[in-house]
Design a protein around this motif. Structure first.
Motif, PDB file in Angstrom:
ATOM      1  N   LEU A  74     -40.664   2.088 -21.989  1.00 13.24           N
ATOM      2  CA  LEU A  74     -39.996   1.903 -20.510  1.00 13.24           C
ATOM      3  C   LEU A  74     -38.484   2.018 -20.214  1.00 13.24           C
ATOM      4  O   LEU A  74     -37.880   1.455 -21.201  1.00 13.24           O
ATOM      5  N   THR A  75     -38.031   2.948 -19.510  1.00 14.95           N
ATOM      6  CA  THR A  75     -36.494   2.864 -19.333  1.00 14.95           C
ATOM      7  C   THR A  75     -36.185   2.135 -17.999  1.00 14.95           C
ATOM      8  O   THR A  75     -36.938   2.221 -16.693  1.00 14.95           O
ATOM      9  N   GLU A  76     -35.219   1.428 -17.906  1.00 17.90           N
ATOM     10  CA  GLU A  76     -34.763   0.646 -16.961  1.00 17.90           C
ATOM     11  C   GLU A  76     -34.131   1.500 -15.767  1.00 17.90           C
ATOM     12  O   GLU A  76     -33.409   2.424 -16.059  1.00 17.90           O
ATOM     13  N   PRO A  77     -34.365   1.355 -14.349  1.00 16.60           N
ATOM     14  CA  PRO A  77     -33.730   2.068 -13.385  1.00 16.60           C
ATOM     15  C   PRO A  77     -32.317   1.649 -13.333  1.00 16.60           C
ATOM     16  O   PRO A  77     -31.920   0.708 -13.579  1.00 16.60           O
ATOM     17  N   ARG A  78     -31.462   2.905 -12.982  1.00 18.02           N
ATOM     18  CA  ARG A  78     -30.143   2.666 -12.912  1.00 18.02           C
ATOM     19  C   ARG A  78     -29.733   2.023 -11.645  1.00 18.02           C
ATOM     20  O   ARG A  78     -30.312   2.569 -10.460  1.00 18.02           O
ATOM     21  N   VAL A  79     -29.069   0.847 -11.630  1.00 14.70           N
ATOM     22  CA  VAL A  79     -28.839   0.076 -10.185  1.00 14.70           C
ATOM     23  C   VAL A  79     -27.078   0.401 -10.292  1.00 14.70           C
ATOM     24  O   VAL A  79     -26.155   0.190 -11.084  1.00 14.70           O
ATOM     25  N   ALA A  80     -26.609   0.594  -8.963  1.00 14.21           N
ATOM     26  CA  ALA A  80     -25.388   0.772  -8.596  1.00 14.21           C
ATOM     27  C   ALA A  80     -24.541  -0.502  -8.686  1.00 14.21           C
ATOM     28  O   ALA A  80     -25.233  -1.588  -8.191  1.00 14.21           O
ATOM     29  N   ASP A  81     -23.332  -0.567  -9.204  1.00 13.15           N
ATOM     30  CA  ASP A  81     -22.769  -1.876  -9.534  1.00 13.15           C
ATOM     31  C   ASP A  81     -20.983  -1.751  -9.428  1.00 13.15           C
ATOM     32  O   ASP A  81     -20.664  -0.666  -9.611  1.00 13.15           O
ATOM     33  N   LEU A  82     -20.572  -2.660  -8.624  1.00  9.37           N
ATOM     34  CA  LEU A  82     -19.478  -2.705  -8.470  1.00  9.37           C
ATOM     35  C   LEU A  82     -18.504  -2.401  -9.874  1.00  9.37           C
ATOM     36  O   LEU A  82     -17.365  -1.876  -9.919  1.00  9.37           O
ATOM     37  N   GLU A  83     -18.892  -3.002 -10.869  1.00  4.03           N
ATOM     38  CA  GLU A  83     -18.173  -3.080 -12.052  1.00  4.03           C
ATOM     39  C   GLU A  83     -17.996  -1.570 -12.654  1.00  4.03           C
ATOM     40  O   GLU A  83     -17.219  -1.386 -13.561  1.00  4.03           O
TER      41      GLU A  83
END
Length: 283
Positions: free
Chosen positions: A16-25
């Motif tokens: 399973l691949t983790e979904p990409r989440v937008a982050d301010l970092e």
């Protein structure tokens, strides 16, 4: 010798691949709220809004006020064709939303310098001050454009049209004054309330009384019925009850009740003469 051929099939990835989440970092673009609200109220088209966001990303996203952003870069960010990106960027520069210096372009933070987008149907078209007319009347219109230009070309169509217009003007008949049957003069034996009920009933039937002649004929019919022993209100109420459009005279006149006279005859006082008895009856 027997040889075997080995096939290597691809092994599916089951992890399973983790979904990409937008982050301010990972980076962010800072923009003033007032500027963002002004863009939303500027009435930009879809292409202009996407080009604005692309330029904002390439400038404010790198802490720059302006930078050279090619049409290919904007096209890669927005998915719009490069020539359409160029047209949208030029429109934003013309309205003062973008400031362009050489090849560098940036966002104009002075919102008061932005020009509003013209509404559809109200764009001002440039009309020539001088218009050349065809051979039938080769003259020029006045520069102001407010004066009427007389059509001095003598053509057959013009004379025919003028003659037709004049004939139509002279043949127009004056408008007739509307007739009110409630103001008609009524005889003493006809109640005004009964007549008003008949007028209102005809108006409800979409068959209003429109002339004095109709009123006169109705009064004459009611008068004949009255002389025959029928009351006018009976005739009118009969037509209203049956849904008739007119007044109708009954087929037979009302018969007055006969007074039976009782005469008492005095048979004893009458003289009937003498009767002789025949001879064969004397004995």
């Amino acid at each position: 010798m027997n040889t075997a051929e080995i096939f290597n099939f691809p092994v599916p990835v089951v992890a399973l691949t983790e979904p990409r989440v937008a982050d301010l970092e990972d980076g962010f673009t800072r923009i003033a709220n007032e500027l963002l609200e002004a863009v939303m109220l500027a009435g930009l088209s879809q292409h202009q809004l996407l080009v604005f966001m692309a330029v904002m990303r390439k400038t404010y996203g790198f802490n720059k006020k302006s930078d050279w952003v090619s049409n290919e870069q904007i096209s890669g960010l927005t998915g719009i064709l490069p020539h359409k990106c160029s047209a949208a960027k030029s429109a934003l520069v013309k309205r003062g939303i973008f400031i362009q210096t050489g090849r560098a372009v940036g966002i104009n933070k002075v919102i008061g310098e932005w020009s509003t987008s013209p509404q559809k149907g109200k764009e001002k078209d440039a009309y020539p001050k001088e218009v050349s007319l065809p051979e039938s009347g080769n003259k020029r219109l006045p520069e102001s454009g407010n004066d009427t230009y007389p059509n001095q070309a003598n053509t057959k169509d013009k004379h025919t049209k003028e003659k037709k217009d004049n004939s139509n003007k002279t043949n127009k008949s004056p408008k007739s004054v509307s007739f009110d049957p409630n103001n008609a003069e009524l005889p003493e034996w006809l109640s005004a309330s009964v007549w008003a009920a008949w007028v209102s009933y005809r108006r409800d039937l979409k068959k209003p009384i429109k002339s004095q002649q109709t009123v006169t004929q109705a009064i004459n019919l009611l008068d004949r019925c009255r002389l025959s022993g029928h009351l006018p209100e009976e005739i009118i109420n009969q037509s209203i009850a049956n849904g008739w459009q007119g007044l109708f005279e009954p087929k037979s006149a009302k018969q007055q009740p006969r007074q039976q006279s009782r005469v008492t005859e005095n048979f004893a006082g009458k003289d009937y003469g003498t009767t002789e008895i025949p001879e064969w009856a004397r004995d």
